[in-house]
Design an enzyme around this catalytic site. Structure first.
Site, PDB file in Angstrom:
ATOM      1  N   ASP A  79      16.568  23.585   5.684  1.00  0.00           N
ATOM      2  CA  ASP A  79      17.969  23.756   6.069  1.00  0.00           C
ATOM      3  C   ASP A  79      18.908  23.372   4.941  1.00  0.00           C
ATOM      4  OD1 ASP A  79      17.099  21.033   6.517  1.00  0.00           O
ATOM      5  OD2 ASP A  79      19.016  20.658   7.509  1.00  0.00           O
ATOM      6  N   GLU A 146      17.143  18.463   8.328  1.00  0.00           N
ATOM      7  CA  GLU A 146      17.264  17.251   7.527  1.00  0.00           C
ATOM      8  C   GLU A 146      18.709  16.813   7.405  1.00  0.00           C
ATOM      9  OE1 GLU A 146      17.751  14.854   3.780  1.00  0.00           O
ATOM     10  OE2 GLU A 146      18.673  16.757   4.366  1.00  0.00           O
TER      11      GLU A 146
END
Length: 486
Positions: A79, A146
């Protein structure tokens, strides 16, 4: 159709970086990139697993002569932080990143680049796809979410992994090896609000603070950059010392882990106070520009009159909203006494949004000392409750505690010295890495973190050095080759 990065070397690294840049992969929107990685692994006939959090586990066998060398886990997150300039039209849910080559840098067109942590993913893919390399068994661990609390790694399946050595590729300074990181949490503060009709003989004004440098709330917090939410809070506090005001709208930031670059507030003030209001704003603008002349030379204060009609918060609700911005702890609260120059504890009010029924603040809380992190969260709770607000915590993640004895740290340093003819910097970092969760789930795992030069991550000015990406990939390949000496 020609590729933007097609002439860059090593070819596989930049090819895969461009490919994943085509796929929307903001935090919480990783299903497409996760499915892409499954198909990528299958196309190479590699073993792959995808868990319920969309984390990816790909295994590549050892090359001849490395069968007895410990398995190495390569780790990064899929991400990215999705930030854009206000005048940039871009739908992060549907559109990929528009890449631009600018000298030695890759950047994006008015948005974040996603080098954090797309570089790690490109490195992993390049290693997995290259049959000319020499290496032990490789496990590529690609995690999700994350940037918004590490939910992916928090749901890691350690039974899917055999490696006891891990190379985290989520750093942005070439020549630095990270060996420890802060733990953190996300604190939500919610102040219940109600609206009423704006008072008679009052004018609606809009005040925007913009042009700030911003950056990462962990990696850049020591640079003492301005946070637009805090500056708007200070501006409102100064105004209310001179005259009553009623807040009608407040919008600042969208990510707790980003130092807020822009915030806007709309408020009513009595018509009779117009000149006094303008004088106060001029004085505070000068003060802000003086305070942040070096860190934020682009700071702008935009003050205008609005013609629309809006409902407002009561004086009491307005006061409580301003009080929260003024009283909640923010910024650096402590430096480490063990590692010179390392920020030990900090907070960042990354989000401040006035919604229909609440004034909602989100803070990134970080500390390398667990008890100090808990103390900061306690302070947030006490301040919030004293003002009639509610504080909750999620996204809590552990610190990565320094390991006195680490063979991978020693070997990585040896390889670095042979390549660069100098010693690497061994550093702890105030930002959070997934290594803390991994250590918690795989006790005793031997880890370091490194990566190429990238700048202004989490902001539309983010850019990655092409030459550094090439050098660090060469270093990674050499380190894997030298794992025979682990």
């Amino acid at each position: 159709m020609s590729r933007i990065l097609e002439n860059l070397q090593p070819e596989k690294v930049f090819y895969y970086f461009e490919e994943i840049s085509k796929i929307p992969r903001g935090s919480g929107n990783e299903k497409e990139i996760s499915d892409y990685m499954v198909q990528f692994a299958k196309s190479l006939n590699l073993e792959v697993k995808q868990d319920e959090a969309n984390n990816i586990y790909i295994r590549k066998p050892a090359t001849p002569g490395y069968e007895d060398v410990p398995t190495v886990i390569l780790q990064g997150h899929m991400d990215m932080v999705c930030e854009k300039n206000k005048n940039t039209e871009h739908d992060f849910e549907k559109e990929g990143i528009k890449l631009i080559v600018d000298g030695d840098f890759i950047r994006a067109d008015g948005t974040t680049l996603g080098a954090d942590n797309g570089v790690a993913i490109a490195y992993q893919m390049a290693v997995l796809a290259d049959d000319t390399l020499e290496h032990p068994a490789i496990e590529a661990l690609m995690t999700t979410a994350e940037e918004t609390g590490m939910d992916g790694v928090a749901n890691l399946h350690p039974e899917y992994l055999q490696g006891k050595v891990l190379l985290n590729l989520d750093t942005d300074i070439e020549g630095e090896f990270l060996v420890s990181c802060a733990g953190g949490a996300k604190a939500h503060v919610e102040l219940p609000v109600s609206y009423e009709k704006a008072p008679e003989a009052h004018t609606l004004y809009s005040l925007t603070i913009k042009g700030l440098t911003g950056g990462h709330s962990g990696a850049d917090i020591h640079k003492e950059r301005a946070n637009a939410n805090i500056l708007v809070g200070r501006m409102l506090d100064r105004i209310r010392c001179e005259m009553p005001l009623y807040i009608a709208r407040f919008a600042g930031g969208s990510k707790d882990n980003v130092i807020t670059r822009e915030a806007e507030v709309s408020f009513y003030v009595s018509n009779a106070q117009k000149e006094a209001l303008e004088k106060t704003i001029d004085e505070m603008t000068i003060a802000f520009k003086t305070e942040y002349a070096k860190q934020d030379p682009g700071l702008e204060v935009i003050f205008t009159t609005l013609q629309e009609e809006m409902e407002v918060l009561s004086l009491e609700n307005t006061a409580k909203a301003i009080d929260l911005l003024m009283l909640l702890p923010h910024g650096i609260t402590a430096y480490s006494m063990q590692i010179e120059g390392l920020v030990e504890s900090s907070l960042n009010i990354g989000v401040a949004q006035l919604e229909k029924e609440r004034f909602h603040l989100v803070l990134a809380v970080r500390s390398s000392v667990p008890t100090k992190k808990e103390n900061m969260l306690r302070k947030i709770k006490l301040v919030s409750e004293a003002l009639g607000a509610k504080a909750t915590v999620n996204g809590d993640y552990p610190a990565w505690v320094y390991a006195p004895n680490s063979r991978i740290r020693e070997l990585a340093s040896e390889v670095f010295e042979n390549m660069y003819h100098k010693q690497p910097k061994i550093e702890a970092i105030h930002a959070g890495l997934e290594c803390g969760f991994i250590l918690e789930k795989i006790p005793g795992i031997d880890m370091i973190a490194f990566g190429p030069n990238a700048y202004d991550i989490h902001s539309p000015e983010e850019r990655a050095s092409i030459s550094s990406m090439a050098r660090v990939y060469e270093y990674l390949v050499n380190l894997l080759k030298e794992m025979k000496n682990y």
